[in-house]
Motif scaffolding. Structure first.
Motif, mmCIF file in Angstrom:
data_model
loop_
_atom_site.group_PDB
_atom_site.id
_atom_site.type_symbol
_atom_site.label_atom_id
_atom_site.label_comp_id
_atom_site.label_asym_id
_atom_site.label_seq_id
_atom_site.Cartn_x
_atom_site.Cartn_y
_atom_site.Cartn_z
ATOM 1 N N TYR A 1 1.052 -1.799 0.085
ATOM 2 C CA TYR A 1 0.085 0.108 0.013
ATOM 3 C C TYR A 1 0.690 1.136 -0.053
ATOM 4 O O TYR A 1 0.481 2.315 -0.423
ATOM 5 C CB TYR A 1 -0.576 -0.539 1.158
ATOM 6 C CG TYR A 1 -1.592 -1.363 0.946
ATOM 7 C CD1 TYR A 1 -2.861 -0.763 0.072
ATOM 8 C CD2 TYR A 1 -1.792 -1.946 1.997
ATOM 9 C CE1 TYR A 1 -3.707 -2.132 0.337
ATOM 10 C CE2 TYR A 1 -2.483 -3.608 1.670
ATOM 11 C CZ TYR A 1 -3.595 -3.598 0.440
ATOM 12 O OH TYR A 1 -4.881 -4.786 0.611
ATOM 13 N N LEU A 2 1.432 1.551 0.721
ATOM 14 C CA LEU A 2 2.695 2.022 0.290
ATOM 15 C C LEU A 2 3.705 2.598 -0.696
ATOM 16 O O LEU A 2 3.963 3.991 -0.917
ATOM 17 C CB LEU A 2 3.594 2.180 1.835
ATOM 18 C CG LEU A 2 3.401 2.125 3.357
ATOM 19 C CD1 LEU A 2 4.361 2.080 4.192
ATOM 20 C CD2 LEU A 2 2.344 3.529 3.627
ATOM 21 N N LEU A 3 3.849 1.727 -1.282
ATOM 22 C CA LEU A 3 4.010 1.331 -2.498
ATOM 23 C C LEU A 3 3.462 1.714 -3.727
ATOM 24 O O LEU A 3 3.709 2.931 -4.538
ATOM 25 C CB LEU A 3 4.969 0.143 -2.864
ATOM 26 C CG LEU A 3 6.138 -0.257 -2.271
ATOM 27 C CD1 LEU A 3 6.000 -2.260 -2.633
ATOM 28 C CD2 LEU A 3 7.043 -0.125 -2.531
ATOM 29 N N SER A 4 2.250 1.530 -3.590
ATOM 30 C CA SER A 4 0.966 2.193 -4.620
ATOM 31 C C SER A 4 1.019 3.859 -3.550
ATOM 32 O O SER A 4 1.555 4.562 -5.247
ATOM 33 C CB SER A 4 -0.433 1.180 -3.730
ATOM 34 O OG SER A 4 -0.015 0.339 -3.779
ATOM 35 N N VAL A 5 1.284 3.904 -2.886
ATOM 36 C CA VAL A 5 1.129 5.639 -2.402
ATOM 37 C C VAL A 5 2.213 6.306 -2.754
ATOM 38 O O VAL A 5 2.578 7.407 -3.904
ATOM 39 C CB VAL A 5 0.837 5.763 -1.266
ATOM 40 C CG1 VAL A 5 1.434 7.294 -0.908
ATOM 41 C CG2 VAL A 5 -0.219 5.222 -0.269
ATOM 42 N N LEU A 6 3.923 6.084 -2.893
ATOM 43 C CA LEU A 6 5.002 6.121 -3.643
ATOM 44 C C LEU A 6 4.673 6.303 -5.595
ATOM 45 O O LEU A 6 4.818 7.133 -6.118
ATOM 46 C CB LEU A 6 6.168 5.632 -3.456
ATOM 47 C CG LEU A 6 6.411 5.674 -1.804
ATOM 48 C CD1 LEU A 6 7.296 3.917 -2.101
ATOM 49 C CD2 LEU A 6 7.137 6.745 -1.667
ATOM 50 N N ILE A 7 3.437 5.586 -5.813
ATOM 51 C CA ILE A 7 4.117 5.319 -7.496
ATOM 52 C C ILE A 7 2.883 6.806 -7.869
ATOM 53 O O ILE A 7 3.419 7.409 -8.472
ATOM 54 C CB ILE A 7 3.473 4.013 -7.833
ATOM 55 C CG1 ILE A 7 4.389 2.932 -6.936
ATOM 56 C CG2 ILE A 7 2.751 3.908 -9.132
ATOM 57 C CD1 ILE A 7 3.963 1.447 -8.043
ATOM 58 N N ILE B 1 2.114 -2.354 -8.968
ATOM 59 C CA ILE B 1 3.542 -1.870 -8.517
ATOM 60 C C ILE B 1 5.133 -2.898 -8.922
ATOM 61 O O ILE B 1 5.788 -2.056 -9.807
ATOM 62 C CB ILE B 1 3.192 -3.453 -7.041
ATOM 63 C CG1 ILE B 1 2.268 -2.726 -5.922
ATOM 64 C CG2 ILE B 1 5.180 -3.196 -6.121
ATOM 65 C CD1 ILE B 1 2.624 -3.045 -4.747
ATOM 66 N N ALA B 2 4.780 -4.272 -9.425
ATOM 67 C CA ALA B 2 5.676 -4.954 -10.504
ATOM 68 C C ALA B 2 6.223 -3.957 -11.646
ATOM 69 O O ALA B 2 7.607 -3.312 -11.838
ATOM 70 C CB ALA B 2 5.963 -5.209 -10.800
ATOM 71 N N ASN B 3 5.561 -3.214 -12.485
ATOM 72 C CA ASN B 3 5.501 -2.247 -13.438
ATOM 73 C C ASN B 3 6.082 -0.962 -12.829
ATOM 74 O O ASN B 3 6.361 -0.138 -14.236
ATOM 75 C CB ASN B 3 4.291 -2.503 -14.726
ATOM 76 C CG ASN B 3 4.804 -3.943 -15.085
ATOM 77 O OD1 ASN B 3 4.934 -4.278 -15.509
ATOM 78 N ND2 ASN B 3 3.140 -4.650 -14.627
ATOM 79 N N ASN B 4 5.595 -0.875 -12.236
ATOM 80 C CA ASN B 4 5.686 0.662 -11.504
ATOM 81 C C ASN B 4 6.453 1.207 -10.704
ATOM 82 O O ASN B 4 7.502 1.916 -9.969
ATOM 83 C CB ASN B 4 4.521 1.380 -11.237
ATOM 84 C CG ASN B 4 3.465 2.077 -11.837
ATOM 85 O OD1 ASN B 4 3.887 3.080 -12.732
ATOM 86 N ND2 ASN B 4 2.677 1.062 -12.563
ATOM 87 N N SER B 5 7.524 0.005 -10.292
ATOM 88 C CA SER B 5 8.602 -0.030 -9.415
ATOM 89 C C SER B 5 9.776 0.262 -10.313
ATOM 90 O O SER B 5 10.171 -0.382 -11.501
ATOM 91 C CB SER B 5 9.226 -1.610 -9.140
ATOM 92 O OG SER B 5 8.085 -1.745 -7.940
ATOM 93 N N ASP B 6 10.870 0.567 -10.155
ATOM 94 C CA ASP B 6 12.155 1.403 -10.804
ATOM 95 C C ASP B 6 13.350 -0.073 -10.185
ATOM 96 O O ASP B 6 14.076 -0.801 -11.645
ATOM 97 C CB ASP B 6 13.042 1.704 -10.621
ATOM 98 C CG ASP B 6 11.858 3.377 -10.852
ATOM 99 O OD1 ASP B 6 12.211 3.751 -12.276
ATOM 100 O OD2 ASP B 6 11.711 3.881 -9.930
ATOM 101 N N PHE B 7 13.390 -1.235 -9.546
ATOM 102 C CA PHE B 7 14.018 -1.971 -9.391
ATOM 103 C C PHE B 7 13.265 -2.457 -8.110
ATOM 104 O O PHE B 7 12.289 -3.168 -7.580
ATOM 105 C CB PHE B 7 14.820 -1.402 -8.668
ATOM 106 C CG PHE B 7 15.839 -0.450 -8.669
ATOM 107 C CD1 PHE B 7 17.018 -0.598 -9.449
ATOM 108 C CD2 PHE B 7 15.884 0.879 -9.128
ATOM 109 C CE1 PHE B 7 17.498 0.260 -10.543
ATOM 110 C CE2 PHE B 7 16.784 2.020 -9.512
ATOM 111 C CZ PHE B 7 17.630 0.956 -10.322
ATOM 112 N N LEU B 8 13.216 -4.119 -8.800
ATOM 113 C CA LEU B 8 12.581 -5.200 -7.125
ATOM 114 C C LEU B 8 14.077 -6.375 -7.101
ATOM 115 O O LEU B 8 14.658 -5.868 -7.319
ATOM 116 C CB LEU B 8 11.607 -5.933 -8.594
ATOM 117 C CG LEU B 8 10.602 -5.473 -8.715
ATOM 118 C CD1 LEU B 8 10.873 -4.291 -9.909
ATOM 119 C CD2 LEU B 8 9.635 -6.687 -8.920
ATOM 120 N N ILE B 9 13.433 -6.927 -5.477
ATOM 121 C CA ILE B 9 13.919 -7.032 -4.506
ATOM 122 C C ILE B 9 13.146 -8.674 -4.509
ATOM 123 O O ILE B 9 12.116 -8.830 -3.988
ATOM 124 C CB ILE B 9 14.709 -6.974 -3.931
ATOM 125 C CG1 ILE B 9 15.508 -5.610 -4.013
ATOM 126 C CG2 ILE B 9 15.575 -7.741 -2.841
ATOM 127 C CD1 ILE B 9 16.402 -5.442 -4.661
#
Length: 367
Positions: A91-97, A125-133
């Motif tokens: 949810y926080l990642l979605s807010v950042l995006i 989240i995956a498609n709007n992240s610059d990097f994934l771990i």
């Protein structure tokens, strides 16, 4: 490089996820110093060595609060184009995006994946992240299959352990006395929560396996149960006629976990063959078990085998008789168990929290 570890966690807390996040924050802080910020909802004494920013919000409105407060936090930061936001909170990642799209912020987003959600969050989240771990190759493959991402966008960084918590010269008889455990028995240990999200983690199967082990000196110690779970599994032990060979203990402090692990003769990871455990539920106890220098027997799930296949022995998932056979093997051939344990200890030196954080920061800065 500035790294902001974005969470909505409250400390102090003893959950496995809180422990994971705190350890990562500690080592990120050591590596990046003043260029690292750890955002939490409530701080505690265990975070005193970390640069912490508190964004307090009641649990029922935490996502809404973060939604409106994060833009102000970002506007106040300088050199935002050199800033990486790191989080495993969907949810926080979605807010950042969302806010990056609205205001055109230049910060980078690194999503730390511990599972697949099986809903809109995966693709968004995956498609709007610059990097994934990812915490395993298995999970990385699932993310790629689910989202169609390129492999080079996802970096596998396994979990970690603090080796300083484990004393290789521990006096086992004395430690057993301290922990009130029997001195003259073969102790087969499980250390961790008995259940996750209401699902058994295999404790029931371990109990059932005792029926196939004739040596009465073999006892099992289960550390980490809630009162109702202990009562449930005590009843199961009685039903199987092995109640005198089971020791059930409640949740213990993180400081005591290594002591319990090191006092066992062997340790078991009994996870069932179910989607959660098979696809992404990589147990943190893997690294602790390896550091304890004890023989490990694990449920033969490929995700666990990624780390343990060359330094532990496996049994068929959900098969108590096969688990019993493997326990008897280590019991009858202790030298073989020692050899496996030494291999695991040597290998786990590559799986410290420090090395995980270093690998992640290197991945972020070279791309």
């Amino acid at each position: 490089m500035q790294l902001v570890y974005l969470t909505s966690k409250k400390y102090p807390s003893s959950t496995a996820d809180h422990f994971f996040v705190r350890n990562m924050a500690e080592v990120f802080s050591k590596i990046l110093s003043e260029d690292f910020t750890f955002i939490v909802r409530q701080t505690g004494p265990e975070l005193k060595s970390i640069n912490v920013k508190v964004l307090y919000a009641p649990s029922r409105v935490r996502t809404v609060y973060y939604f409106f407060s994060l833009p102000f936090f970002i506007f106040r930061r300088h050199n935002c184009s050199d800033c990486f936001f790191f989080s495993n909170d969907p949810y926080l990642l979605s807010v950042l995006i969302f806010w990056r799209k609205i205001f055109g912020f230049k910060y980078k987003i690194c999503s730390d994946w511990h599972q697949i959600f099986q809903d809109w969050r995966d693709g968004y989240i995956a498609n709007n992240s610059d990097f994934l771990i990812s915490t395993s190759e298995r999970l990385k493959d699932l993310i790629i299959k689910k989202t169609g991402l390129q492999k080079n966008k996802i970096f596998v960084a396994y979990g970690g352990v603090d080796l300083s918590k484990f004393n290789p010269n521990t006096d086992i008889p004395n430690l057993r006395k301290q922990l009130n455990l029997p001195l003259d028995c073969i102790l087969v240990g499980y250390v961790g929560f008995y259940k996750t999200m209401g699902m058994s983690k295999g404790v029931d199967m371990m109990i059932e396996s005792l029926r196939f082990i004739p040596d009465k000196k073999v006892k099992m110690v289960f550390v980490g149960g809630k009162p109702n779970e202990i009562e449930e599994y005590q009843s199961l032990a009685i039903k199987n006629g092995v109640e005198d060979r089971c020791i059930f203990l409640g949740v213990v402090s993180q400081e005591l976990v290594p002591k319990y692990e090191q006092t066992m003769d062997m340790l078991v990871i009994p996870y069932p063959d179910k989607p959660h455990f098979r696809d992404w539920g990589f147990p943190m106890k893997v690294y602790e078990y390896m550091a304890s220098k004890k023989p490990i027997i694990y449920s033969n799930l490929p995700i666990i085998g990624e780390v343990l296949e060359d330094c532990a022995i496996s049994f068929e998932p959900d098969n108590p008789r096969d688990l019993a056979d493997k326990i008897e093997k280590f019991n009858s051939e202790p030298k073989e168990g020692i050899d496996w344990a030494e291999k695991a200890l040597e290998k786990v030196k590559n799986f410290t929290w420090q090395k995980r954080a270093e690998k992640i920061t290197n991945f972020l800065t070279r791309n």
